[in-house]
Design a protein around this motif. Structure first.
Motif, PDB file in Angstrom:
ATOM      1  N   PHE A 578       0.836  -1.212   0.000  1.00 28.07           N
ATOM      2  CA  PHE A 578       0.000   0.000   0.000  1.00 28.07           C
ATOM      3  C   PHE A 578       0.867   1.256   0.000  1.00 28.07           C
ATOM      4  O   PHE A 578       0.594   2.213  -0.723  1.00 28.07           O
ATOM      5  CB  PHE A 578      -0.912  -0.022   1.234  1.00 28.07           C
ATOM      6  N   ARG A 579       1.937   1.264   0.817  1.00 33.12           N
ATOM      7  CA  ARG A 579       2.814   2.432   0.893  1.00 33.12           C
ATOM      8  C   ARG A 579       3.511   2.688  -0.444  1.00 33.12           C
ATOM      9  O   ARG A 579       3.616   3.832  -0.893  1.00 33.12           O
ATOM     10  CB  ARG A 579       3.850   2.204   1.995  1.00 33.12           C
ATOM     11  N   ASP A 580       3.975   1.608  -1.101  1.00 29.64           N
ATOM     12  CA  ASP A 580       4.626   1.792  -2.403  1.00 29.64           C
ATOM     13  C   ASP A 580       3.661   2.393  -3.423  1.00 29.64           C
ATOM     14  O   ASP A 580       4.042   3.233  -4.245  1.00 29.64           O
ATOM     15  CB  ASP A 580       5.155   0.437  -2.906  1.00 29.64           C
ATOM     16  N   ASN A 581       2.402   1.983  -3.341  1.00 29.97           N
ATOM     17  CA  ASN A 581       1.400   2.481  -4.289  1.00 29.97           C
ATOM     18  C   ASN A 581       1.139   3.980  -4.094  1.00 29.97           C
ATOM     19  O   ASN A 581       1.138   4.764  -5.051  1.00 29.97           O
ATOM     20  CB  ASN A 581       0.101   1.688  -4.110  1.00 29.97           C
ATOM     21  N   ILE A 582       0.947   4.407  -2.819  1.00 29.79           N
ATOM     22  CA  ILE A 582       0.656   5.829  -2.602  1.00 29.79           C
ATOM     23  C   ILE A 582       1.910   6.679  -2.815  1.00 29.79           C
ATOM     24  O   ILE A 582       1.799   7.863  -3.157  1.00 29.79           O
ATOM     25  CB  ILE A 582       0.055   6.071  -1.202  1.00 29.79           C
ATOM     26  N   ASP A 583       3.100   6.088  -2.628  1.00 26.22           N
ATOM     27  CA  ASP A 583       4.328   6.834  -2.937  1.00 26.22           C
ATOM     28  C   ASP A 583       4.417   7.144  -4.435  1.00 26.22           C
ATOM     29  O   ASP A 583       4.821   8.239  -4.839  1.00 26.22           O
ATOM     30  CB  ASP A 583       5.551   6.030  -2.492  1.00 26.22           C
ATOM     31  N   GLN A 584       4.041   6.155  -5.257  1.00 24.46           N
ATOM     32  CA  GLN A 584       4.058   6.383  -6.704  1.00 24.46           C
ATOM     33  C   GLN A 584       3.052   7.464  -7.110  1.00 24.46           C
ATOM     34  O   GLN A 584       3.353   8.343  -7.940  1.00 24.46           O
ATOM     35  CB  GLN A 584       3.755   5.071  -7.430  1.00 24.46           C
ATOM     36  N   LYS A 585       1.855   7.414  -6.516  1.00 23.00           N
ATOM     37  CA  LYS A 585       0.850   8.441  -6.834  1.00 23.00           C
ATOM     38  C   LYS A 585       1.317   9.821  -6.378  1.00 23.00           C
ATOM     39  O   LYS A 585       1.096  10.832  -7.066  1.00 23.00           O
ATOM     40  CB  LYS A 585      -0.482   8.078  -6.165  1.00 23.00           C
ATOM     41  N   ARG A 586       1.979   9.871  -5.210  1.00 23.44           N
ATOM     42  CA  ARG A 586       2.456  11.156  -4.715  1.00 23.44           C
ATOM     43  C   ARG A 586       3.535  11.728  -5.623  1.00 23.44           C
ATOM     44  O   ARG A 586       3.539  12.928  -5.919  1.00 23.44           O
ATOM     45  CB  ARG A 586       2.999  10.972  -3.296  1.00 23.44           C
ATOM     46  N   ALA A 587       4.447  10.872  -6.088  1.00 24.32           N
ATOM     47  CA  ALA A 587       5.512  11.335  -6.984  1.00 24.32           C
ATOM     48  C   ALA A 587       4.926  11.866  -8.298  1.00 24.32           C
ATOM     49  O   ALA A 587       5.375  12.898  -8.832  1.00 24.32           O
ATOM     50  CB  ALA A 587       6.496  10.204  -7.253  1.00 24.32           C
ATOM     51  N   ALA A 588       3.901  11.173  -8.821  1.00 24.95           N
ATOM     52  CA  ALA A 588       3.278  11.629 -10.064  1.00 24.95           C
ATOM     53  C   ALA A 588       2.596  12.984  -9.871  1.00 24.95           C
ATOM     54  O   ALA A 588       2.667  13.878 -10.732  1.00 24.95           O
ATOM     55  CB  ALA A 588       2.274  10.592 -10.553  1.00 24.95           C
ATOM     56  N   PHE A 589       1.934  13.164  -8.725  1.00 25.63           N
ATOM     57  CA  PHE A 589       1.268  14.438  -8.453  1.00 25.63           C
ATOM     58  C   PHE A 589       2.290  15.571  -8.317  1.00 25.63           C
ATOM     59  O   PHE A 589       2.098  16.676  -8.831  1.00 25.63           O
ATOM     60  CB  PHE A 589       0.430  14.330  -7.172  1.00 25.63           C
ATOM     61  N   ASN A 590       3.398  15.293  -7.592  1.00 23.80           N
ATOM     62  CA  ASN A 590       4.433  16.318  -7.423  1.00 23.80           C
ATOM     63  C   ASN A 590       5.003  16.769  -8.773  1.00 23.80           C
ATOM     64  O   ASN A 590       5.294  17.941  -8.988  1.00 23.80           O
ATOM     65  CB  ASN A 590       5.543  15.800  -6.521  1.00 23.80           C
ATOM     66  N   THR A 591       5.178  15.821  -9.683  1.00 26.56           N
ATOM     67  CA  THR A 591       5.705  16.160 -11.008  1.00 26.56           C
ATOM     68  C   THR A 591       4.707  17.008 -11.792  1.00 26.56           C
ATOM     69  O   THR A 591       5.088  17.922 -12.531  1.00 26.56           O
ATOM     70  CB  THR A 591       6.035  14.873 -11.774  1.00 26.56           C
ATOM     71  N   SER A 592       3.408  16.732 -11.610  1.00 28.32           N
ATOM     72  CA  SER A 592       2.387  17.421 -12.399  1.00 28.32           C
ATOM     73  C   SER A 592       2.231  18.894 -12.019  1.00 28.32           C
ATOM     74  O   SER A 592       1.695  19.682 -12.795  1.00 28.32           O
ATOM     75  CB  SER A 592       1.040  16.709 -12.260  1.00 28.32           C
ATOM     76  N   ILE A 593       2.680  19.309 -10.810  1.00 27.00           N
ATOM     77  CA  ILE A 593       2.469  20.691 -10.376  1.00 27.00           C
ATOM     78  C   ILE A 593       3.737  21.538 -10.507  1.00 27.00           C
ATOM     79  O   ILE A 593       3.766  22.686 -10.048  1.00 27.00           O
ATOM     80  CB  ILE A 593       1.955  20.748  -8.926  1.00 27.00           C
ATOM     81  N   ILE A 594       4.798  20.990 -11.096  1.00 24.60           N
ATOM     82  CA  ILE A 594       6.046  21.760 -11.246  1.00 24.60           C
ATOM     83  C   ILE A 594       5.812  22.988 -12.115  1.00 24.60           C
ATOM     84  O   ILE A 594       6.213  24.111 -11.768  1.00 24.60           O
ATOM     85  CB  ILE A 594       7.159  20.867 -11.824  1.00 24.60           C
ATOM     86  N   ASP A 595       5.158  22.800 -13.257  1.00 22.18           N
ATOM     87  CA  ASP A 595       4.923  23.922 -14.165  1.00 22.18           C
ATOM     88  C   ASP A 595       4.011  24.972 -13.540  1.00 22.18           C
ATOM     89  O   ASP A 595       4.197  26.182 -13.765  1.00 22.18           O
ATOM     90  CB  ASP A 595       4.307  23.404 -15.470  1.00 22.18           C
ATOM     91  N   LYS A 596       3.027  24.559 -12.756  1.00 16.95           N
ATOM     92  CA  LYS A 596       2.113  25.508 -12.132  1.00 16.95           C
ATOM     93  C   LYS A 596       2.829  26.386 -11.105  1.00 16.95           C
ATOM     94  O   LYS A 596       2.421  27.524 -10.854  1.00 16.95           O
ATOM     95  CB  LYS A 596       0.959  24.770 -11.454  1.00 16.95           C
ATOM     96  N   LEU A 597       3.891  25.855 -10.485  1.00 18.02           N
ATOM     97  CA  LEU A 597       4.645  26.614  -9.498  1.00 18.02           C
ATOM     98  C   LEU A 597       5.779  27.425 -10.108  1.00 18.02           C
ATOM     99  O   LEU A 597       6.515  28.099  -9.387  1.00 18.02           O
ATOM    100  CB  LEU A 597       5.205  25.659  -8.432  1.00 18.02           C
ATOM    101  N   GLY A 598       5.972  27.331 -11.415  1.00 14.07           N
ATOM    102  CA  GLY A 598       6.979  28.151 -12.078  1.00 14.07           C
ATOM    103  C   GLY A 598       8.347  27.504 -12.191  1.00 14.07           C
ATOM    104  O   GLY A 598       9.351  28.206 -12.304  1.00 14.07           O
ATOM    105  N   GLY A 599       8.423  26.181 -12.129  1.00 12.59           N
ATOM    106  CA  GLY A 599       9.711  25.507 -12.277  1.00 12.59           C
ATOM    107  C   GLY A 599      10.010  24.630 -11.075  1.00 12.59           C
ATOM    108  O   GLY A 599       9.319  24.655 -10.050  1.00 12.59           O
ATOM    109  N   SER A 600      11.083  23.812 -11.218  1.00 12.66           N
ATOM    110  CA  SER A 600      11.411  22.846 -10.172  1.00 12.66           C
ATOM    111  C   SER A 600      11.972  23.510  -8.931  1.00 12.66           C
ATOM    112  O   SER A 600      11.747  23.055  -7.813  1.00 12.66           O
ATOM    113  CB  SER A 600      12.416  21.824 -10.706  1.00 12.66           C
ATOM    114  N   ALA A 601      12.765  24.595  -9.049  1.00 20.22           N
ATOM    115  CA  ALA A 601      13.305  25.371  -7.922  1.00 20.22           C
ATOM    116  C   ALA A 601      14.205  24.555  -7.015  1.00 20.22           C
ATOM    117  O   ALA A 601      14.289  24.805  -5.813  1.00 20.22           O
ATOM    118  CB  ALA A 601      12.158  25.995  -7.121  1.00 20.22           C
TER     119      ALA A 601
END
Length: 721
Positions: A578-601
């Motif tokens: 279960f933890r591995d699954n939600i870690d993968q979803k969290r990583a995908a979400f973090n990647t999807s909001i990079i552009d909205k925040l103006g870059g990786s920083a």
């Protein structure tokens, strides 16, 4: 919270008990015992507030009634074994906050559920708080119980004794009561038989009935806005409270006489410790509220400061950028609103489920009423079958009599032939004083005595061998326990040693379990001032039968750490997946909001994205922990991981707030606003669950942020020529 107490025990002939005597004592009644030819008179017993016979709905619908004496004499007559269970008692603690009528109604309601659920008859006796006075030779025996107007140190002890039958009731001729002689109720079956019929174990059944009692009581308590019961243990409730130990009859009597006992001292220490923990918890709650208030004031200050900043942060251009950011981040707020709607939908679904369960209960009751004629027909069929079996038995008896007569006749003929043969042979009859026969009998007795002596010696040798083995095993367990920290017993993680390299050694979790066990039982580590052998033998003596029976999991761990480790990993593998699954979803979400925040920083951007996704991540962990379908071990690991996640998030807040002003102006504003908004949401949701060090981390990050803002916009103090 209202106290929860429900216990059960069997009334057994093996223990020298009688169902009639037990019923008379609990009801304070006079009952004649037909089986033992006695009269049990407990009419002078005080403290009995009410006594009622509760029948299952199937018997009530047929208009059946029965008195206490007939009920329990019939139950005794249905048992033929010398070690039979003749009854079963359920003891429940009634809420003292309710009135006498409300307590009586609650006890009868729960007993009715027991009767319908288990298909039994119940005898419900409610007792008020009564305490036996210390022995005084000047006080007559009739005054050994307190009167109702006398002071009682614990006036809350209202309780009900619910005595139920162990067989299902049936209807005899003229609506008389009978019990099925061939079948016990499923609750009295062994676990092996229950498993063969796809039924849960006895322990699981007791837990189910405990929950049924708590649900029944809570419905009444909720009506009067009283504190509800909670069937969960202190550990499952998340309370740092230690349960007291059972005093027993002897220790309780000694304490009443003013004699201090070890068990009494232990319970007093536990109660003092629980009160101290509760006081500290209240103090911690106040501190948390104070820290949250300080954080909110800091956030308000930072927001006001940024609103007043000119130029790069507070100017018109930056407000436009912030509007764009809000527009780009709308999906995040839509997701948040969707979650709130989803929670509302879950509450609606729960309400619908409760309604469906109520409809299901009504349908079940209706079906039971529809099945009543069929059950009556089945009873009549069983009576007819019994009559047929009796007729067959009578026929067999007649056949047996004829066979005996034929055998007797054949024996008579044989005797005639034997007498004729004896006369022909004219041999003298053997003398009863024949020495040869006497010597043969003596030799046979000597052989029997010799065989008994050999068996006795073999059994003694076997007992000694078992005793020596048990002593060696106790020494072995004691040595592994007191040396659990040593390199020879524990895995050396610092040198790269793993469980695969040393399967017979204890890992860190197992060492912690053994340390907690040793502390709980007062087993200290080896003191250099005491000889090791003497200390080892002293600890080995603690491994008596009671300790081993009550701590089988620890004994298994001491004997085979690898087997216990494999079992633990198998139970916790579900959470790992279960933890591995939600870690993968969290990583995908973090990647999807990079552009909205103006870059990786860089590193600040990575920590900020983890902070933004932390709320949904922690919510997923809480949902897993609250799911009772998962194993206890998996949920315990999830709780530890949740604590680590909260601590990690607080540290990320501290570092991100400290370094966010070092970002380029194009990224500084979006990341600062995202951090402040997330910090406010995080403290509102989880502020009360954070420790003092975690609150300090958040406060330190906020103070660093304030300092950087002040430093950036303070006037320069350079020299001029």
């Amino acid at each position: 919270m209202t106290m929860v107490h429900i216990a059960t025990k069997a009334i057994s002939r093996k223990a020298g008990q009688s169902a009639v005597a037990c019923a008379a004592y609990r009801a304070g009644d006079v009952l004649d015992d037909a089986k033992y030819g006695k009269t049990h008179d407990y009419s002078k017993k005080s403290g009995v507030m009410s006594s009622d016979i509760v029948l299952p709905f199937s018997l009530k619908a047929l208009g059946v009634s029965v008195d206490r004496e007939t009920l329990w004499n019939t139950a005794e007559a249905a048992e033929t074994r010398s070690d039979s269970r003749v009854a079963r008692e359920w003891l429940i603690n009634l809420p003292h906050e309710l009135s006498e009528e409300e307590r009586h109604s609650l006890a009868i309601n729960f007993a009715q559920k027991l009767c319908d659920d288990m298909d039994v008859i119940a005898d419900v006796c409610i007792h008020r708080p009564v305490m036996k006075l210390p022995f005084d030779p000047n006080v007559p025996p009739s005054s050994k119980y307190l009167r109702e107007d006398e002071e009682n140190p614990d006036p809350r002890n209202f309780h009900a004794h619910i005595l139920v039958t162990t067989r299902a009731p049936t209807i005899g001729p003229n609506k008389t009561l009978a019990f099925d002689p061939k079948l016990k109720t499923p609750f009295e079956w062994s676990n092996k038989k229950r498993k063969a019929h796809d039924l849960p174990s006895s322990m699981q059944e007791i837990k189910r009935i405990r929950e049924m009692w708590v649900d029944t009581a809570n419905k009444v308590l909720a009506e009067y806005h009283l504190p509800l019961m909670d069937a969960r243990s202190y550990k499952d409730q998340g309370l740092d409270q230690q349960p007291t130990i059972k005093m027993g009859v002897e220790a309780t009597a000694m304490e009443r006489r003013g004699i201090t006992t070890e068990k009494g001292n232990t319970n007093r220490a536990i109660k003092a410790r629980n009160n101290l923990v509760a006081d500290n918890h209240i103090k911690q709650e106040a501190d948390n509220e104070r820290r949250i208030s300080a954080l909110r004031k800091g956030l308000a200050w930072a927001t006001e400061k940024n609103a007043r900043l000119p130029g790069s942060i507070g100017g018109t251009k930056q407000r436009a950028d912030f509007a764009k950011h809000l527009s780009g981040s709308s999906e995040y707020y839509i997701t948040y609103c969707t979650k709130q709607s989803h929670r509302t939908a879950i509450r609606v679904d729960d309400t619908k489920r409760c309604v469906e369960e109520a409809k299901s209960g009504i349908a079940w009751a209706a079906k039971q009423c529809e099945d009543l004629p069929k059950r009556c027909d089945d009873t009549k069929q069983r009576i007819n079958d019994t009559k047929q079996e009796n007729n067959k038995l009578t026929q067999r008896i007649d056949d047996t009599k004829q066979a005996i007569e034929g055998i007797t006749e054949a024996i008579g003929k044989s005797n005639i032939e034997i007498n004729k043969a004896t006369e022909r042979s004219a041999r003298p009859a053997p003398s009863p004083f024949d020495d040869d026969a006497r010597r043969a009998r003596a030799a046979r007795l000597d052989r029997q005595e010799g065989r008994i002596d050999r068996d006795t010696r073999a059994n003694r040798f076997e007992d000694e061998r078992i005793f020596e083995y048990a002593e060696r095993m106790k020494l072995h367990l004691a040595m592994r326990l007191i040396q659990r920290h040593r390199e020879a017993m524990a895995i050396n993680w610092a040198q790269g040693e793993t469980a695969a390299d040393a399967p017979d050694k204890f890992d860190q979790r197992q060492v912690a379990l053994l340390s907690e066990f040793a502390q709980r039982h007062g087993i200290e580590d080896h003191d250099k001032a005491v000889e090791f052998t003497a200390h080892l033998r002293q600890v080995a003596k603690r491994f008596d039968y009671t300790l081993v029976e009550n701590n089988k999991a620890i004994i298994k761990l001491l004997r085979d750490p690898n087997a216990e480790r494999e079992q633990y990993l198998a139970l916790t593998k579900h959470f790992t997946d279960f933890r591995d699954n939600i870690d993968q979803k969290r990583a995908a979400f973090n990647t999807s909001i990079i552009d909205k925040l103006g870059g990786s920083a860089g590193e600040v951007g990575r920590m900020t994205r983890d902070i933004i996704s932390s709320s949904s991540y922690i919510e997923g962990l809480n949902h897993y922990i609250n799911n009772d379908s998962h194993s206890v071990e998996a949920r315990d690991v999830a709780k530890e991981y949740l604590a680590d996640t909260l601590d990690k998030t607080c540290q990320q807040f501290k570092l991100a707030l400290r370094d966010v002003n070092s970002l380029p102006p194009t990224q500084r504003k979006t990341y600062s606003e995202a951090l402040k908004a997330t910090l406010e949401t995080f403290t509102e949701q989880y502020g009360k669950e954070l420790s003092e060090s975690q609150h300090k981390a958040l406060q330190g990050g906020l103070e660093s942020y304030k300092h950087q803002v002040n430093k950036t916009h303070s006037p320069s103090r350079g020299f001029s020529l």
